[in-house]
Design an enzyme around this catalytic site. Structure first.
Site, mmCIF file in Angstrom:
data_model
loop_
_atom_site.group_PDB
_atom_site.id
_atom_site.type_symbol
_atom_site.label_atom_id
_atom_site.label_comp_id
_atom_site.label_asym_id
_atom_site.label_seq_id
_atom_site.Cartn_x
_atom_site.Cartn_y
_atom_site.Cartn_z
ATOM 1 N N ASP A 137 0.863 -1.172 0.000
ATOM 2 C CA ASP A 137 0.000 0.000 0.000
ATOM 3 C C ASP A 137 0.902 1.225 0.000
ATOM 4 O O ASP A 137 2.094 1.151 0.319
ATOM 5 C CB ASP A 137 -0.929 -0.006 1.216
ATOM 6 C CG ASP A 137 -2.233 0.745 0.951
ATOM 7 O OD1 ASP A 137 -2.260 1.581 0.028
ATOM 8 O OD2 ASP A 137 -3.215 0.504 1.665
ATOM 9 N N GLU A 154 -17.679 9.527 5.276
ATOM 10 C CA GLU A 154 -17.094 8.197 5.471
ATOM 11 C C GLU A 154 -16.157 7.914 4.305
ATOM 12 O O GLU A 154 -16.526 8.051 3.141
ATOM 13 C CB GLU A 154 -18.173 7.118 5.580
ATOM 14 C CG GLU A 154 -19.152 7.052 4.426
ATOM 15 C CD GLU A 154 -20.170 5.926 4.568
ATOM 16 O OE1 GLU A 154 -20.032 5.090 5.472
ATOM 17 O OE2 GLU A 154 -21.097 5.894 3.753
#
Length: 711
Positions: free
Chosen positions: A247, A459
């Site tokens: 990542d 979110e």
């Protein structure tokens, strides 16, 4: 034949990659392990940026079809359809790539290696990135993940259409604020039972090309430097042959936040030795020093670059191939009418009807003169798309979809109602500065459609969400700001009210469930979402979506957010009664199940279940046949989803549906992570929903229970 199964061609690509690596200097090899890989002109290797996104459409690279967010696609419960959507995404990806190559654009987000799908388990509804996933269930996530991977990668025997990359291995699902330093403590049993199955399925069934590691530690070891994950499990147990990518910035976290290493050189060495081939970031710039210091063998560096070049050869992008059919896809397919039609279809299939008291829906437009459309998500484009999104040529909000559908047959009046999460719309206004307008619109209207919920500013991923909550996670499950007050104000006006929720996660709409007659969960439905919602509200489409997550009544029903034990989490392990259960979703029509046949003794070959499903209503609809298995022993999960089949039926039509359950569907992992199918009894539940009292109360229907002996 799937290209991943063409072992002869893969071997040819690998030999070519080995030849190229043998011609490289050590410095050139190191450069190829970075996501922004430079050209090696003497070997005719062009520059390439590995970082590209396609979560629900080609993202961050200009105009593309913006499909419903992943959680909405999961609500279709349809592996074949999600493959069709992903195939459309890969078609646009190739078309855009071909155009960009012709115009010399090799930049970020302009390649064919996509870091999608996200198959992490949505274990807690507070997690901000949960809407990127396919929900809380390992089986559903596996089926949707495999379908998506197959759609992206295609079925050509010589070339990958695009390269999919599943993320984030493993046990990565918040909290976002501490993801760079967090240590997920996970039992071996939970790891194999819940957190790994979707990854395993994508590797072994989908033949996914890439796997991305997570930011977090897993039981003390950073995932992108975790030998147990990346070597013992991924390659040795599962037989993975593709490449592993970190990542972005995750390897730097080893020393900066996890304090697992002391220096960048050590971090780079740990990651490379564990099996991470590609660094999204800059830490692999230190590999030259790591090799000189004896921390990394050059043979391991060679292997990493071979993996990466093999991937590019599979895509056919290292040298122009006249027999590569994907090179011929024209740019004109992007955002075409066919793509927009598929997008609207996807949005319609994703919608979940949660409540429909006294058949309020579908609406009869001939009996309505004025419609009030109220709420912060009524005309909110952000609430259509979620995150990791592309750019649509047109966005159809709920308000616009209703306006377009109604035309001049009825008047549509509207009010924002309130800010999405603040207590006033205007900066200098007073609290509730649109409540009077809400009352005015309601007074003029024959019926009211309230558009509430969230968007990706509330979110999302750490650093992306830009609200007062900061990290991207939700502090609770409530409607934010004054939305609940607007909802109650509109209801008090006495007009029929429909609540349309746009969100990427479960919300505790307890008051609405008790009072509002009709509720539709729309997720983030994509650029065509408003049109699809209108078609469902007015009956042109019959809702068919099912919940891929549990809707809880409050956070009090949940363990601590940072607790990664599955005890008390999701429908598989929870003891409390949900607001809306996993697998639930109403239709405008009714389906009956008869002639259910299944063997009473499980064989080593698994079992076949036959059932007749009939549409006993008056309109056409699509049923989701669901099969759940409960192992009848102490300390085992609740009944778990193990089989799915979609069936479209005209009014009065009946079809026989056959579902095959493998032998392993009756197994569970033990404390050492070993799959065990133990002798004893099991129960099978067949129907259009999960077993349980709450599902029965909501639908008025039961599922059929069968007993089976495991010998």
């Amino acid at each position: 034949m799937d290209v991943m199964e063409n072992t002869e061609k893969i071997a040819e690509y690998r030999r070519h990659a080995e030849y190229l690596v043998a011609m490289m200097t050590q410095s050139e090899k190191v450069d190829q392990t970075l996501n922004d890989a430079p050209a090696i002109e003497c070997l005719n290797i062009p520059a390439y940026n590995w970082w590209n996104e396609a979560l629900h459409g080609v993202a961050r690279a200009g105009i593309a079809t913006v499909f419903p967010q992943s959680i909405g696609l999961a609500a279709t419960f349809d592996e074949e359809f999600i493959e069709e959507v992903a195939d459309a995404i890969s078609t646009e990806a190739r078309a855009k790539f071909n155009m960009q190559q012709e115009n010399g654009d090799r930049g970020l987000y302009k390649g064919l290696t996509f870091w999608s799908p996200n198959v992490n388990i949505f274990r807690d509804p507070r997690w901000g990135r949960g809407h990127e996933t396919f929900g809380e269930d390992p089986y559903l996530s596996s089926r949707m993940g495999v379908g998506f991977v197959k759609g992206l990668q295609g079925h050509n025997e010589n070339y990958l259409k695009t390269a999919a990359g599943v993320k984030h291995l493993a046990a990565h699902s918040g909290p976002e604020a501490i993801r760079h330093s967090f240590d997920a403590k996970v039992s071996t049993q939970d790891l194999y039972e819940t957190y790994l199955p979707a990854f395993k399925a994508c590797v072994q069934e989908g033949h996914v090309e890439a796997v991305m590691g997570g930011y977090n530690r897993l039981n003390g070891v950073p995932c992108c430097g975790n030998h147990e994950l990346l070597q013992n499990i991924l390659r040795d147990e599962w037989g993975f042959e593709g490449h592993v990518v970190s990542d972005c910035g995750a390897i730097e976290d080893f020393h900066a936040f996890h304090h697992f290493t002391n220096t960048p050189v050590e971090s780079a060495a740990i990651a490379m030795n564990a099996g991470c081939d590609l660094n999204c970031g800059t830490m692999y710039c230190h590999l030259m020093d790591a090799v000189k210091m004896g921390l990394v063998e050059e043979e391991r560096l060679n292997e990493a670059v071979i993996h990466l070049l093999t991937a590019r050869l599979k895509l056919g992008v290292l040298e122009k191939k006249e027999d590569n059919p994907f090179d011929q896809i024209p740019y004109s397919v992007v955002d075409s009418p066919a793509m927009q039609k598929l997008n609207r279809e996807a949005a319609a299939r994703s919608l979940v009807l949660l409540k429909n008291e006294n058949g309020l829906l579908p609406l009869n437009l001939t009996k309505i003169r004025t419609i009030g459309v109220i709420g912060p998500n009524a005309n909110n484009r952000k609430a259509l798309v979620g995150n990791y999104e592309g750019t649509a040529s047109r966005y159809i909000t709920v308000l616009e979809g209703i306006q377009d559908y109604v035309g001049d047959r009825a008047r549509v009046m509207t009010s924002e109602g309130c800010h999405l999460y603040q207590d006033k719309v205007e900066g200098l206004g007073e609290r509730g500065d649109r409540l009077a307008e809400v009352k005015g619109v309601c007074a003029c209207s024959d019926m009211v459609i309230l558009c509430m919920g969230l968007d990706a500013s509330l979110e999302g991923e750490q650093g992306d969400a830009n609200n007062e909550y900061g990290s991207g996670d939700k502090p609770d499950l409530n409607l934010p700001g004054l939305q609940e007050e607007v909802l109650e104000t509109a209801f008090a006006c006495g007009k029929p009210v429909i609540l349309v929720l746009l969100s990427g996660s479960a919300l505790a709409v307890n008051w609405a469930d008790a009072h509002v007659p009709a509720i539709l969960q729309a997720w983030y439905p994509g650029a065509q979402g408003g049109a699809a919602i209108a078609e469902v509200l007015f009956g042109d489409r019959c809702p068919q979506g099912k919940l891929p997550v549990t809707f809880y009544r409050s956070c009090e029903d949940l363990p601590d957010f940072s607790d990664y034990s599955m005890k008390g989490r999701t429908y598989r392990y929870m003891d409390s009664e949900p607001l809306y259960p996993f697998g639930y979703g109403l239709s405008y029509t009714k389906f009956t199940y008869t002639e259910i046949q299944a063997p009473k003794i499980l064989s080593k070959n698994g079992m076949e279940i036959k059932v007749s499903v009939k549409n006993t209503g008056t309109i056409a609809g699509t049923e989701t046949v669901q099969v759940y298995v409960k192992i009848c022993r102490e300390k085992t999960p609740n009944a778990q989803l193990k089989g799915l089949k979609k069936v479209a039926l005209a009014p009065g039509e009946e079809k026989t549906v056959i579902l095959s359950l493998p032998y392993q569907a009756f197994g569970l992992y033990d404390e050492d992570g070993r799959m065990q199918v133990e002798s004893g009894n099991a129960e099978i539940f067949v129907g259009g929903q999960a077993p349980g009292k709450r599902s029965e109360d909501l639908t008025g229907q039961t599922v059929t229970k069968l007993s089976v002996r495991i010998s």
